[in-house]
Motif scaffolding. Structure first.
Motif, PDB file in Angstrom:
ATOM      1  N   THR A  24       0.825  -1.216   0.000  1.00  0.00           N
ATOM      2  CA  THR A  24       0.000   0.000   0.000  1.00  0.00           C
ATOM      3  C   THR A  24       0.859   1.267   0.000  1.00  0.00           C
ATOM      4  OG1 THR A  24      -0.145  -0.079   2.431  1.00  0.00           O
ATOM      5  CG2 THR A  24      -1.908  -1.151   1.176  1.00  0.00           C
ATOM      6  N   GLU A  25       2.113   1.127  -0.402  1.00  0.00           N
ATOM      7  CA  GLU A  25       3.032   2.264  -0.384  1.00  0.00           C
ATOM      8  C   GLU A  25       2.540   3.414  -1.249  1.00  0.00           C
ATOM      9  OE1 GLU A  25       6.255   4.774  -1.902  1.00  0.00           O
ATOM     10  OE2 GLU A  25       5.205   3.213  -3.044  1.00  0.00           O
ATOM     11  N   SER A  26       1.876   3.096  -2.354  1.00  0.00           N
ATOM     12  CA  SER A  26       1.379   4.146  -3.250  1.00  0.00           C
ATOM     13  C   SER A  26       0.231   4.931  -2.621  1.00  0.00           C
ATOM     14  CB  SER A  26       0.906   3.531  -4.569  1.00  0.00           C
ATOM     15  OG  SER A  26      -0.135   2.584  -4.352  1.00  0.00           O
ATOM     16  N   TYR A  27      -0.401   4.380  -1.584  1.00  0.00           N
ATOM     17  CA  TYR A  27      -1.521   5.052  -0.928  1.00  0.00           C
ATOM     18  C   TYR A  27      -1.063   5.902   0.257  1.00  0.00           C
ATOM     19  CZ  TYR A  27      -4.409   1.868  -3.692  1.00  0.00           C
ATOM     20  OH  TYR A  27      -4.990   1.192  -4.720  1.00  0.00           O
ATOM     21  N   HIS A  28      -0.233   5.307   1.147  1.00  0.00           N
ATOM     22  CA  HIS A  28       0.181   6.075   2.334  1.00  0.00           C
ATOM     23  C   HIS A  28       1.371   6.988   2.069  1.00  0.00           C
ATOM     24  CE1 HIS A  28       3.459   3.198   2.833  1.00  0.00           C
ATOM     25  NE2 HIS A  28       2.597   2.206   2.917  1.00  0.00           N
ATOM     26  N   GLY A  29       2.138   6.708   1.027  1.00  0.00           N
ATOM     27  CA  GLY A  29       3.203   7.624   0.624  1.00  0.00           C
ATOM     28  C   GLY A  29       4.491   7.536   1.412  1.00  0.00           C
ATOM     29  N   PHE A  30       4.569   6.683   2.419  1.00  0.00           N
ATOM     30  CA  PHE A  30       5.797   6.545   3.189  1.00  0.00           C
ATOM     31  C   PHE A  30       6.757   5.588   2.466  1.00  0.00           C
ATOM     32  CE2 PHE A  30       2.647   7.656   6.471  1.00  0.00           C
ATOM     33  CZ  PHE A  30       3.284   8.752   7.032  1.00  0.00           C
ATOM     34  N   PRO A  31       8.053   5.846   2.517  1.00  0.00           N
ATOM     35  CA  PRO A  31       9.018   4.970   1.832  1.00  0.00           C
ATOM     36  C   PRO A  31       8.957   3.532   2.354  1.00  0.00           C
ATOM     37  CG  PRO A  31      10.052   7.040   2.499  1.00  0.00           C
ATOM     38  CD  PRO A  31       8.697   7.012   3.156  1.00  0.00           C
ATOM     39  N   MET A  32       9.160   2.579   1.456  1.00  0.00           N
ATOM     40  CA  MET A  32       9.136   1.173   1.846  1.00  0.00           C
ATOM     41  C   MET A  32      10.255   0.852   2.842  1.00  0.00           C
ATOM     42  SD  MET A  32       8.063  -1.032  -1.530  1.00  0.00           S
ATOM     43  CE  MET A  32       9.378  -0.409  -2.571  1.00  0.00           C
TER      44      MET A  32
END
Length: 207
Positions: A24-32
């Motif tokens: 869900t990285e594209s949704y929350h925007g925090f780096p993996m």
């Protein structure tokens, strides 16, 4: 294998949360990267108690520091803008060579720069100038990109390549063995590029 223990259930739950975070990285925007850092720490939280203090004592911090120092070489080179300096110095020589000489020099330059920079730093610093030079000289950039990639994969010492660095750091391979294998591999790759590679590009119309 027996029934699943309580600790294993906790580990599974953390892993599931970790996978959800990555997906869900594209949704929350925090780096993996944050997920890889936080997930191990959760194992030591009260109520989880999967990790133990003895585990931390067994970590080889010297290996971690050594790997970090080696992997920052490219970042430092990019920060001091060594790329434009190298481009300005080398591009005039590339303009006055034959096709075979051009690709040989590209390979040799990138292979040599592996001693100073990471492949990604080399792409960032020299990729665009050399691609533009190809366009100006009427040379298809695609063979140059392949040559660039091959040169970036040309290593001699373990610190030039992440997996080699990991293997050497943990004592899986000796320095002299690594160097011997890589030298033979590099010679084979260079000969193949200069013979079969360029011949194939000419046959399919790229050159």
């Amino acid at each position: 294998m027996g029934s699943i223990e309580q600790k294993e259930k906790k580990i599974l739950m953390v892993l599931l949360l970790f996978m959800v975070y990555l997906l869900t990285e594209s949704y929350h925007g925090f780096p993996m990267l944050y997920g890889f850092i936080i997930a191990p720490f959760i194992m030591y939280f009260p109520g989880i108690d999967v990790g133990e203090s003895e585990d931390l004592k067994q970590i080889n911090y010297s290996v971690m520091l050594f790997m970090t120092a080696c992997m920052t070489i490219g970042n430092v080179a990019a920060y001091v803008e060594i790329g434009p300096f190298i481009s300005a110095m080398l591009l005039p020589y590339l303009q006055n060579t034959s096709i075979n000489g051009f690709f040989a020099l590209i390979w040799i330059i990138i292979a040599f720069l592996n001693l100073l920079m990471t492949p990604m730093a080399e792409f960032a610093a020299l990729g665009a100038p050399i691609a533009q030079l190809c366009v100006d000289l009427g040379i298809n950039p695609y063979p140059m990109i392949y040559t660039f990639i091959q040169g970036g994969a040309t290593v001699i010492f373990p610190y030039e390549y992440t997996m080699g660095l990991v293997a050497f750091s943990f004592g899986i391979i000796k320095m002299k063995d690594f160097v011997k294998v890589m030298i033979v591999k590099n010679i084979i790759c260079f000969v193949f590029l200069m013979t079969a590679g360029i011949t194939y590009w000419k046959l399919i119309g790229l050159l």
